[in-house]
Write a protein that holds these residues in place. Structure first.
Motif, mmCIF file in Angstrom:
data_model
loop_
_atom_site.group_PDB
_atom_site.id
_atom_site.type_symbol
_atom_site.label_atom_id
_atom_site.label_comp_id
_atom_site.label_asym_id
_atom_site.label_seq_id
_atom_site.Cartn_x
_atom_site.Cartn_y
_atom_site.Cartn_z
ATOM 1 N N TYR A 445 48.877 -68.718 -10.973
ATOM 2 C CA TYR A 445 50.061 -69.546 -11.222
ATOM 3 C C TYR A 445 50.975 -68.955 -12.295
ATOM 4 C CZ TYR A 445 53.010 -73.537 -12.281
ATOM 5 O OH TYR A 445 54.092 -74.337 -12.499
ATOM 6 N N SER A 446 50.360 -68.610 -13.455
ATOM 7 C CA SER A 446 51.191 -68.108 -14.548
ATOM 8 C C SER A 446 51.970 -66.862 -14.136
ATOM 9 C CB SER A 446 50.328 -67.837 -15.774
ATOM 10 O OG SER A 446 49.330 -66.920 -15.420
ATOM 11 N N LEU A 447 51.307 -66.003 -13.368
ATOM 12 C CA LEU A 447 51.967 -64.779 -12.907
ATOM 13 C C LEU A 447 53.152 -65.084 -12.006
ATOM 14 C CD1 LEU A 447 51.361 -61.730 -13.258
ATOM 15 C CD2 LEU A 447 50.205 -61.801 -11.036
ATOM 16 N N SER A 448 52.927 -66.048 -11.088
ATOM 17 C CA SER A 448 54.023 -66.406 -10.167
ATOM 18 C C SER A 448 55.176 -67.058 -10.931
ATOM 19 C CB SER A 448 53.509 -67.325 -9.055
ATOM 20 O OG SER A 448 53.081 -68.546 -9.592
ATOM 21 N N LYS A 449 54.792 -67.794 -11.945
ATOM 22 C CA LYS A 449 55.812 -68.468 -12.769
ATOM 23 C C LYS A 449 56.697 -67.424 -13.441
ATOM 24 C CE LYS A 449 56.863 -72.695 -13.750
ATOM 25 N NZ LYS A 449 57.492 -73.232 -12.581
ATOM 26 N N GLU A 450 55.980 -66.403 -13.969
ATOM 27 C CA GLU A 450 56.708 -65.333 -14.672
ATOM 28 C C GLU A 450 57.777 -64.728 -13.773
ATOM 29 O OE1 GLU A 450 54.233 -62.122 -16.118
ATOM 30 O OE2 GLU A 450 53.029 -63.579 -17.239
ATOM 31 N N LYS A 451 57.460 -64.566 -12.476
ATOM 32 C CA LYS A 451 58.425 -63.918 -11.579
ATOM 33 C C LYS A 451 59.209 -64.897 -10.725
ATOM 34 C CE LYS A 451 57.609 -59.932 -9.699
ATOM 35 N NZ LYS A 451 57.004 -58.925 -8.845
ATOM 36 N N ASP A 452 59.056 -66.145 -11.091
ATOM 37 C CA ASP A 452 59.790 -67.202 -10.367
ATOM 38 C C ASP A 452 59.526 -67.133 -8.856
ATOM 39 O OD1 ASP A 452 61.398 -69.385 -10.050
ATOM 40 O OD2 ASP A 452 63.281 -68.192 -9.970
ATOM 41 N N ILE A 453 58.264 -66.947 -8.552
ATOM 42 C CA ILE A 453 57.890 -66.874 -7.125
ATOM 43 C C ILE A 453 57.195 -68.168 -6.746
ATOM 44 C CG2 ILE A 453 56.296 -65.731 -5.516
ATOM 45 C CD1 ILE A 453 57.066 -63.116 -6.957
ATOM 46 N N THR A 454 57.615 -68.724 -5.620
ATOM 47 C CA THR A 454 57.047 -69.995 -5.197
ATOM 48 C C THR A 454 55.912 -69.721 -4.204
ATOM 49 O OG1 THR A 454 59.292 -70.820 -5.254
ATOM 50 C CG2 THR A 454 57.628 -72.287 -4.310
ATOM 51 N N ILE A 455 54.782 -70.379 -4.438
ATOM 52 C CA ILE A 455 53.652 -70.228 -3.510
ATOM 53 C C ILE A 455 53.570 -71.494 -2.657
ATOM 54 C CG2 ILE A 455 51.159 -69.926 -3.318
ATOM 55 C CD1 ILE A 455 51.252 -68.485 -6.027
ATOM 56 N N HIS A 456 53.747 -71.322 -1.338
ATOM 57 C CA HIS A 456 53.675 -72.469 -0.421
ATOM 58 C C HIS A 456 52.306 -72.497 0.221
ATOM 59 C CE1 HIS A 456 58.092 -72.772 -0.626
ATOM 60 N NE2 HIS A 456 58.051 -71.424 -0.604
ATOM 61 N N VAL A 457 51.653 -73.646 0.120
ATOM 62 C CA VAL A 457 50.348 -73.777 0.798
ATOM 63 C C VAL A 457 50.552 -74.658 2.036
ATOM 64 C CG1 VAL A 457 47.951 -74.514 0.585
ATOM 65 C CG2 VAL A 457 49.117 -73.498 -1.357
ATOM 66 N N ASN A 458 50.492 -74.050 3.220
ATOM 67 C CA ASN A 458 50.692 -74.817 4.463
ATOM 68 C C ASN A 458 49.395 -74.893 5.250
ATOM 69 O OD1 ASN A 458 53.392 -75.314 4.089
ATOM 70 N ND2 ASN A 458 54.013 -73.358 5.034
ATOM 71 N N LEU A 459 48.503 -75.707 4.738
ATOM 72 C CA LEU A 459 47.218 -75.816 5.436
ATOM 73 C C LEU A 459 47.073 -77.212 6.000
ATOM 74 C CD1 LEU A 459 44.854 -74.056 2.874
ATOM 75 C CD2 LEU A 459 45.751 -73.114 4.997
ATOM 76 N N PRO A 460 46.582 -77.362 7.214
ATOM 77 C CA PRO A 460 46.375 -78.709 7.762
ATOM 78 C C PRO A 460 45.321 -79.449 6.955
ATOM 79 C CG PRO A 460 45.445 -77.040 9.213
ATOM 80 C CD PRO A 460 46.146 -76.309 8.132
ATOM 81 N N LYS A 461 45.501 -80.748 6.916
ATOM 82 C CA LYS A 461 44.582 -81.549 6.104
ATOM 83 C C LYS A 461 43.150 -81.451 6.643
ATOM 84 C CE LYS A 461 47.145 -85.003 3.600
ATOM 85 N NZ LYS A 461 48.540 -84.901 4.047
ATOM 86 N N ASP A 462 43.077 -81.451 7.998
ATOM 87 C CA ASP A 462 41.719 -81.455 8.592
ATOM 88 C C ASP A 462 41.168 -80.039 8.814
ATOM 89 O OD1 ASP A 462 43.560 -80.695 10.413
ATOM 90 O OD2 ASP A 462 42.730 -81.826 12.101
ATOM 91 N N LEU A 463 41.581 -79.147 7.916
ATOM 92 C CA LEU A 463 41.093 -77.759 8.027
ATOM 93 C C LEU A 463 39.565 -77.743 7.949
ATOM 94 C CD1 LEU A 463 42.289 -74.846 8.104
ATOM 95 C CD2 LEU A 463 42.023 -74.805 5.626
ATOM 96 N N PRO A 464 38.898 -77.205 8.946
ATOM 97 C CA PRO A 464 37.420 -77.281 8.907
ATOM 98 C C PRO A 464 36.849 -76.433 7.765
ATOM 99 C CG PRO A 464 38.140 -75.873 10.703
ATOM 100 C CD PRO A 464 39.368 -76.437 10.088
ATOM 101 N N SER A 465 35.689 -76.872 7.274
ATOM 102 C CA SER A 465 35.054 -76.089 6.205
ATOM 103 C C SER A 465 34.406 -74.845 6.830
ATOM 104 C CB SER A 465 34.005 -76.887 5.440
ATOM 105 O OG SER A 465 33.720 -78.077 6.069
#
Ligand code: ADP
Length: 578
Positions: A445-465
């Motif tokens: 997170y801190s690294l992405s913050k430094e470079k103003d890069i947004t991390i999008h997490v697009n995972l379905p809720k029912d993602l199987p384990s």
């Protein structure tokens, strides 16, 4: 079809075949001649044997006749002359072959005999000047056979004179006459073998010739004619009483000189020697041997065919072997080329690895030295007395960060050596991917913050384990996210998404970064590989991250790949078993 080598084989085999055929022909001709000689010899000895049989037959016949007369002559000493007639009659009738048997008294007059129609009764030898044989017998007191003479009847006859002595006193002779034709009809006329048979007396006069080639009653001994001269030479041997084999040439109807084989065998009876001869042209032998020639010819032709076929077969076999050999050589050459190619690329690879190692050493030195110098500078600051507490805290933070950086570097080196030696251990457990992704995102997170890069997490809720090693999966995500942030310019985006398949999940980490040129795509998973390995590069790294990730994913049965477009972005895709 034929290569140069094959052609020389062809010539060699052809020469051998021709030599073989020539040898067979040569041997064939030689054995032909030998066979001809053997057959000729056999033929001649058979002819001689037959000749001897004929001569013995005549000889016995004539001697028997003499003996019969001589026995009577001995008996006459005791009986009156009248006795002759009845005795002559008995002999004449029982022993065929006599023309006449007559008694010539001591004064040379024919006084009795049998058969009467063949007797010139009262004929006196002295008066007719024919007393020489009579006188010879009187003197010698022994049987005498006069030479063949022409009889009154015009036929040739032979005269046997047997003396008659009673108590030592000459009482005349018993003269028995045998017609030559009676002898020859009996012994020679029926001669049916090939060639012709003839009879001569001791003067060389022809007494019989079944082919009529020789002139009857003619003497060939003193001839000047060349052809008859040869005959005359043979006759000379015959009248000498020898037995043997000879050759002479006669002229055939078409004028050719024909070689003849002649055999001869004597007939000895008292003072006379006759000889029977048999002649045969040599061509008769040739006709006998003809079938042998035909068979030999057939044999030579068959051998020739056999040798030629055999030679062709050998040539074809050789060219086939040659072809197989050539193919084998071509295949081996191809194999050698292949392995040379492999060696060449292995060599290139080795050079690359060597280059990578050199770069790695300089990179590791750089990566180790940089935090060390930072830590040293921070430590010197802390040593200063006038250092206030906020600077102190900042220095300590700097030291800790650099220690972490070095720890990571050492950790990476350890990981790659475990992966390579196969000693890496996994602790699989049921893992919630949401949890892993959250932890990983937090980590960067801190690294992405430094470079103003947004991390999008697009995972379905029912993602199987998934069942995986949690810590190592976090290591994979953190590493990939770190790279994505590192190689994405400020303000960019990073997206984490997933695609579910039957048995596995596909995780995707996509950035909007600098991308990877196609010629580098295949190499980024190699250890120590960095696209920009210069010490002046903007971003740090060991070049081990992706090869460690690959080792972790593949070590648990997954796969990893990359899709990238330069200046657009990169997506890393890896699979996890469900
Ligand atoms: P490093 O520690 O040097 O990053 P990695 O093995 O992680 O080593 O990566 C190897 C190389 O792959 C990097 O030096 C970089 O050039 C390229 N790379 C990795 N991830 C990305 C990305 N997301 N975008 C562009 N290039 C990347």
């Amino acid at each position: 079809m034929f290569t140069r080598q094959n052609r020389s084989n062809l010539y060699l085999i052809a020469v051998v075949a021709i030599l073989l055929i020539a040898t067979i022909i040569f041997l064939g001709i030689r054995s032909n001649n030998e066979a001809k000689n053997i057959v000729e010899q056999q033929f001649t000895s058979q002819q001689l044997l037959l000749n001897q049989q004929i001569s013995r037959g005549i000889e016995e016949f004539l001697n028997e006749k003499i003996l019969l007369i001589e026995i009577i002559a001995k008996q006459e000493s005791k009986v009156p002359p009248d006795f002759f007639k009845s005795n002559f009659k008995t002999i004449y009738e029982e022993s065929s072959g006599f023309f006449a048997i007559q008694y010539v008294n001591e004064s040379g007059t024919i006084v009795s005999g049998y058969p009467e129609e063949n007797l010139p009764l009262g004929y006196n030898l002295f008066e007719n000047n024919r007393s020489s044989a009579f006188e010879t017998v009187q003197k010698s007191k022994e049987t005498y056979i006069s030479d063949v003479v022409q009889m009154f009847e015009g036929e040739l006859g032979l005269f046997i004179w047997v003396p008659l002595f009673i108590e030592g006193e000459f009482k005349g002779t018993i003269l028995s006459i045998i017609k030559v034709s009676d002898v020859t009809d009996r012994f020679l006329k029926n001669y049916s073998s090939s060639g012709h048979v003839y009879l001569i007396d001791k003067s060389g006069i022809i007494l019989y010739d079944n082919s009529n080639e020789l002139q009857l009653n003619k003497n060939y001994l003193n001839t000047t004619d060349e052809i008859n001269l040869q005959q005359g030479t043979i006759f000379q041997k015959q009248i000498n009483g020898t037995e043997g084999i000879g050759n002479f040439f006669e002229t055939s109807e078409n004028g050719d000189r024909v070689k003849c084989i002649v055999t001869y065998s004597p007939i000895r009876w008292r003072n006379q020697i006759w000889s029977v001869g048999i002649t045969n042209p040599v061509s008769n032998v040739d006709s006998l041997i003809h079938s042998v020639y035909v068979k030999q010819g057939a044999f030579i032709v068959l051998s020739g065919i056999f040798i030629l076929t055999g030679s062709m077969w050998i040539i074809l076999l050789l060219s086939k072997w040659n072809k197989i050999l050539e193919e084998e050589v071509a295949y081996k050459t191809y194999e050698i080329k292949q392995s040379n190619e492999l060696l060449r690329s292995a060599n290139i690879k080795l050079k690359e690895v060597d280059q990578l190692k050199t770069e790695f050493v300089s990179m590791v030195s750089h990566e180790l030295r940089t935090p060390l110098s930072a830590m040293k500078t921070s430590a010197e600051f802390l040593k200063e007395d006038n250092c206030n507490s906020s600077v102190k805290a900042e220095m300590l933070e700097l030291i800790i960060r650099n220690i972490d950086r070095q720890t990571r570097m050492v950790g990476d080196l350890l990981d790659i050596s475990r992966i390579e030696s196969g000693k890496i251990r996994f602790n699989p457990e049921i893992t919630d991917l949401h949890e892993i992704v959250n932890l990983s995102v937090k980590n960067v997170y801190s690294l992405s913050k430094e470079k103003d890069i947004t991390i999008h997490v697009n995972l379905p809720k029912d993602l199987p384990s998934v069942r995986t090693d949690k810590d190592k999966l976090i290591q994979v995500f953190v590493n990939l996210l770190n790279n994505a942030i590192k190689f994405t310019p400020t303000g960019g985006n990073v997206e984490i998404s997933s695609v579910e398949f039957n048995n596995f999940l596909e995780m995707r980490i996509k950035d909007t970064g600098i991308g990877i040129a196609p010629d580098h795509v295949d190499k980024i998973f190699d250890k120590f590989y960095q696209i920009d390995s210069t010490s002046t590069r903007k971003v740090g790294g060991s070049g081990l991250g992706l090869s460690i990730i690959k080792g972790i994913i593949e070590g648990q049965g997954g796969t990893i790949r990359v899709e990238s477009t330069p200046h657009v972005g990169t997506t890393f895709i890896f699979t996890l078993g469900k």
